[in-house]
Design a protein around this motif. Structure first.
Motif, PDB file in Angstrom:
ATOM      1  N   ASN A 101      45.669 -29.119  21.331  1.00  0.00           N
ATOM      2  CA  ASN A 101      44.782 -29.771  21.358  1.00  0.00           C
ATOM      3  C   ASN A 101      43.305 -28.719  21.694  1.00  0.00           C
ATOM      4  N   ASP A 102      43.981 -28.296  22.988  1.00  0.00           N
ATOM      5  CA  ASP A 102      42.546 -28.043  23.805  1.00  0.00           C
ATOM      6  C   ASP A 102      42.386 -26.659  22.837  1.00  0.00           C
ATOM      7  N   LYS A 105      40.551 -27.595  19.847  1.00  0.00           N
ATOM      8  CA  LYS A 105      38.712 -27.763  19.877  1.00  0.00           C
ATOM      9  C   LYS A 105      38.096 -26.384  20.311  1.00  0.00           C
ATOM     10  N   ASN A 106      38.863 -25.884  21.037  1.00  0.00           N
ATOM     11  CA  ASN A 106      37.683 -24.237  21.342  1.00  0.00           C
ATOM     12  C   ASN A 106      37.138 -24.353  19.943  1.00  0.00           C
ATOM     13  N   SER A 108      37.033 -25.201  17.212  1.00  0.00           N
ATOM     14  CA  SER A 108      36.086 -26.473  16.097  1.00  0.00           C
ATOM     15  C   SER A 108      34.326 -25.447  16.704  1.00  0.00           C
ATOM     16  N   GLN A 109      34.554 -25.162  18.015  1.00  0.00           N
ATOM     17  CA  GLN A 109      33.059 -24.950  18.188  1.00  0.00           C
ATOM     18  C   GLN A 109      32.924 -23.408  17.519  1.00  0.00           C
ATOM     19  N   ALA A 149      43.331 -31.409  13.091  1.00  0.00           N
ATOM     20  CA  ALA A 149      42.052 -31.298  13.571  1.00  0.00           C
ATOM     21  C   ALA A 149      40.888 -30.627  12.549  1.00  0.00           C
TER      22      ALA A 149
END
Ligand code: SF4
Length: 371
Positions: A101-102, A105-106, A108-109, A149
């Protein structure tokens, strides 16, 4: 089409079949490597039409090892040097055990909208033997996490004819891959590359190459199963749901220009010049001017050979009207015996491999090439 390839030549461990340029000993150099990438980007951006980039591919090596701040630095530099088209395909290769997930998340930026996951097989024993650091469960979890995600354009890589791999293993691999809701599958037959540990094992007689008939059956199983699942084959080893083919990889087979950045990366100007950055991380980082590279200007024969080799790999085949009259005559003279044996066929003025021909494509392609 204008494309960019970025090579990240770092891996945590070495897979025994791999001959890609990467190192397991230099991760401490990642930050200075990315700085060098950014310098090369700014110096060479006009190699392609930088105001209109349609595909970007971050490959390796293992790009999913890049820390978030380095990935974000790469994209900052991309945005200041290039304009990605609104529908640009932006892919990153990832190892299943790096996807969590981490990491997502990166991702997704960034503009990344496609993930290519190095699966190879779902058999844990074989994964362990070939030196992969993940297991089957991690791939299944990784695909699920990507979808959660919001990343729906997911490709898996599989390898057939691995040592110890039976038809049952292969059926399970293909079935499981297709059941995960992916959009793209790359499936390669194992090749023993000189200099790899696997090649040495073969030479020493520690392992045996998969029997040709079994390899053939595996390939036909792949063709039939992907077709039933609604996948379209668009290249010898590549299959996708309609409209989800890799636009980036297609640029290599269609001869459009691409800028390759990083140590060991290749570029093509779309006319007749190929450029290869030398596979040397230290020299790449230390370069004060242009990074060390070789240029190759293709002569007419080499251009013809490339055209034949790349286009025949695609299901569309060679557009005969794009060849000069001489080349077309030469090509068809050699192709005719294969056409009679139904290994090649001509449709809509394109010469393409038949289902039977695909299996001996290397022999056919090398016959069609000029010496
Ligand atoms: S992770 Fe990929 S690039 Fe690295 S050694 Fe394995 S196959 Fe090669």
């Amino acid at each position: 089409m204008n494309s960019i390839y970025i090579h990240i030549p770092f891996c945590q461990s070495r897979c025994i079949y791999c001959d890609f340029y990467s190192t397991t000993h230099a991760q401490s150099m990642m930050a200075s490597y990315v700085q060098a990438l950014i310098r090369e980007m700014s110096r060479r951006k006009h190699y392609i039409e930088c105001s209109r980039v349609n595909t970007l591919y971050i490959g390796g090596g293992t790009p999913s090892l890049l820390p978030a701040e380095l990935l974000s630095a790469i994209f900052e530099a991309i945005h200041s040097n290039f304009t990605l088209t609104p529908d640009a395909e932006v892919t990153i290769e990832a190892n299943p055990d790096d996807i969590n997930n981490d990491w997502l998340k990166n991702i997704s930026q960034t503009p990344i909208n496609r993930i290519s996951i190095g699966t190879q097989t779902f058999d844990d024993q074989i994964l362990n033997f070939i030196g992969r650091r993940h297991n089957a469960k991690q791939t299944i979890k990784a695909v699920d996490a990507c979808k959660q995600a919001g990343i729906t354009n997911i490709s898996l890589d599989l390898i057939s004819s691995l040592p110890g791999q039976t038809m049952q293993h292969w059926q399970k691999d293909v079935d499981l891959a297709l059941s995960l809701g992916i959009t793209h599958l790359s499936a390669y037959t194992l090749s023993y590359e000189e200099g790899t540990k696997l090649y040495q094992m073969l030479i020493n007689g520690d392992i045996k190459e998969t029997d040709e008939e079994l390899s053939r059956q595996m390939y036909y199983h792949l063709l039939n199963t992907t077709e039933k699942a609604g996948f379209q084959q668009y290249e010898i080893s590549n299959f996708s749901l309609p409209g989800q083919h890799s636009r980036h990889n297609s640029c290599y087979w269609q001869g459009t220009p691409y800028l390759g950045l990083g140590a060991g990366a290749h570029s093509y100007d779309g006319i007749r010049t190929r450029r290869a950055n030398l596979p040397n991380i230290k020299a790449y980082i230390n370069a004060t001017d242009d990074v060390p590279h070789d240029n190759e200007i293709l002569n007419d024969n080499e251009l013809y050979n490339e055209f034949v080799m790349t286009r025949l790999r695609t299901t569309l085949g060679i557009p005969l009207d794009k060849l000069t009259a001489n080349d077309r005559q030469y090509c068809l003279n050699i192709a005719n015996p294969y056409i009679e044996k139904k290994l090649l066929s001509v449709k809509n003025n394109h010469l393409h491999l038949t289902k039977e021909g695909i299996f001996i494509s290397n022999d056919i392609i090398s016959d069609l090439m000029r010496s």
